[in-house]
Design an enzyme around this catalytic site. Sequence first.
Site, mmCIF file in Angstrom:
data_model
loop_
_atom_site.group_PDB
_atom_site.id
_atom_site.type_symbol
_atom_site.label_atom_id
_atom_site.label_comp_id
_atom_site.label_asym_id
_atom_site.label_seq_id
_atom_site.Cartn_x
_atom_site.Cartn_y
_atom_site.Cartn_z
ATOM 1 N N ASN A 92 0.842 -1.167 -0.104
ATOM 2 C CA ASN A 92 0.095 0.106 0.044
ATOM 3 C C ASN A 92 0.677 1.277 -0.024
ATOM 4 O O ASN A 92 0.356 2.203 -0.520
ATOM 5 C CB ASN A 92 -0.846 0.107 1.187
ATOM 6 C CG ASN A 92 -1.395 1.476 1.589
ATOM 7 O OD1 ASN A 92 -2.401 1.752 0.713
ATOM 8 N ND2 ASN A 92 -0.909 1.988 2.495
ATOM 9 N N TYR A 158 4.897 9.403 -10.667
ATOM 10 C CA TYR A 158 3.815 8.744 -10.003
ATOM 11 C C TYR A 158 3.001 7.805 -10.860
ATOM 12 O O TYR A 158 2.692 6.777 -10.848
ATOM 13 C CB TYR A 158 2.791 9.975 -9.281
ATOM 14 C CG TYR A 158 1.770 9.081 -8.617
ATOM 15 C CD1 TYR A 158 2.058 8.671 -7.112
ATOM 16 C CD2 TYR A 158 0.615 8.911 -8.979
ATOM 17 C CE1 TYR A 158 1.044 8.142 -6.330
ATOM 18 C CE2 TYR A 158 -0.550 8.741 -8.111
ATOM 19 C CZ TYR A 158 -0.415 8.100 -7.012
ATOM 20 O OH TYR A 158 -1.369 7.536 -6.259
ATOM 21 N N LYS A 162 2.851 3.926 -11.223
ATOM 22 C CA LYS A 162 1.572 3.351 -11.302
ATOM 23 C C LYS A 162 0.892 2.538 -12.431
ATOM 24 O O LYS A 162 0.485 1.144 -12.375
ATOM 25 C CB LYS A 162 0.235 3.984 -10.905
ATOM 26 C CG LYS A 162 0.573 4.660 -9.568
ATOM 27 C CD LYS A 162 0.440 4.132 -8.326
ATOM 28 C CE LYS A 162 0.416 4.775 -7.152
ATOM 29 N NZ LYS A 162 0.498 3.614 -5.895
HETATM 30 C C1 BGC Z 1 -3.664 10.494 -6.246
HETATM 31 C C2 BGC Z 1 -4.330 11.627 -5.425
HETATM 32 C C3 BGC Z 1 -5.370 12.020 -6.642
HETATM 33 C C4 BGC Z 1 -5.966 11.051 -7.151
HETATM 34 C C5 BGC Z 1 -7.178 11.474 -8.180
HETATM 35 C C6 BGC Z 1 -4.677 9.305 -6.566
HETATM 36 O O1 BGC Z 1 -3.912 8.273 -7.023
HETATM 37 O O2 BGC Z 1 -2.845 9.875 -4.917
HETATM 38 O O3 BGC Z 1 -3.474 12.619 -5.030
HETATM 39 O O4 BGC Z 1 -6.112 13.094 -5.897
HETATM 40 O O5 BGC Z 1 -5.139 10.054 -7.759
HETATM 41 O O6 BGC Z 1 -6.330 12.263 -9.261
#
Ligand code: BGC
Length: 261
Positions: A92, A158, A162
């Site tokens: 997580n 990020y 992902k």
């Molecule tokens: C992020 C958030 C964001 C959301 C939608 C998530 O993966 O951690 O910061 O608000 O995605 O964009």
Amino acid sequence: MYSDLNGKVAVVTGGSKGIGNAIAKRFGNEHMSVVINYHSDEAGAQKAADAVEAEGGRAVIVQADISTEEGAEALLKAAVDNFGGLDVWVNNAGMEIKSPTHESTLDDWKKVTAVDQTGVFLGSKTALNYFVANQKKGNIINMSSVHEQIPWPTFASYAAAKGSVKLFTKTIAMEYADRNIRVNGIGPGAINTPINAEKFADKKQYDKTVSMVPMNRIGTPEEVAAGAAWLASDESSYVTGITLFIDGGMTLYPAFKDGEG
Ligand code: BGC
């Protein structure tokens, strides 16, 4: 509640706050034994452990850097030493850094991918090793994001991590499917957690985010934890390699909602 979860042992990385904290608590509610990993927030982890025990489960907290092999090994050891084994491993822990890509530093890229990508590999590898060596049924849940699918400008590290988690999850789901090990992802949308606290404190940004969610609201960590409990349980016994989006419809191309286009 899922009766088969009663007495099962879980590791939850990044369990001191946000979604990880809610998953730990939900597992406590399922009367599971939970290894709650934290990086720096010991007080948060201890609060989560107390909550797990108040719900009827058992818990230990373990400080560890999940982007290192020693960190992942320490969590497995805590599960085996304290609770006699491992059934469920939840990768997580996550982080994000906002920065225009042309200005992003290599250091920031490494920080984000170390936790969001390498951490998922090391946690999964450690759990798989245990399940295979002990010929044990196993369950791995990887926290992804709607951004495994939706590009996210100024958060390239990020989104890249992902996207990687998505195909890593599917790949190992296939690799271990015939060994009674299920691997799934969860793709949360906009959830009310510390990672979003600053953004959501600004009403304009909060309203903007809500406008991107067809259900017109921000989600709760408990709504994500409910998905984790289902994936961990035998109720999802024929499910492997999916991403369960828990996003109020954020991945449904909300810009098209009025039939335009
Ligand atoms: C992020 C958030 C964001 C959301 C939608 C998530 O993966 O951690 O910061 O608000 O995605 O964009």
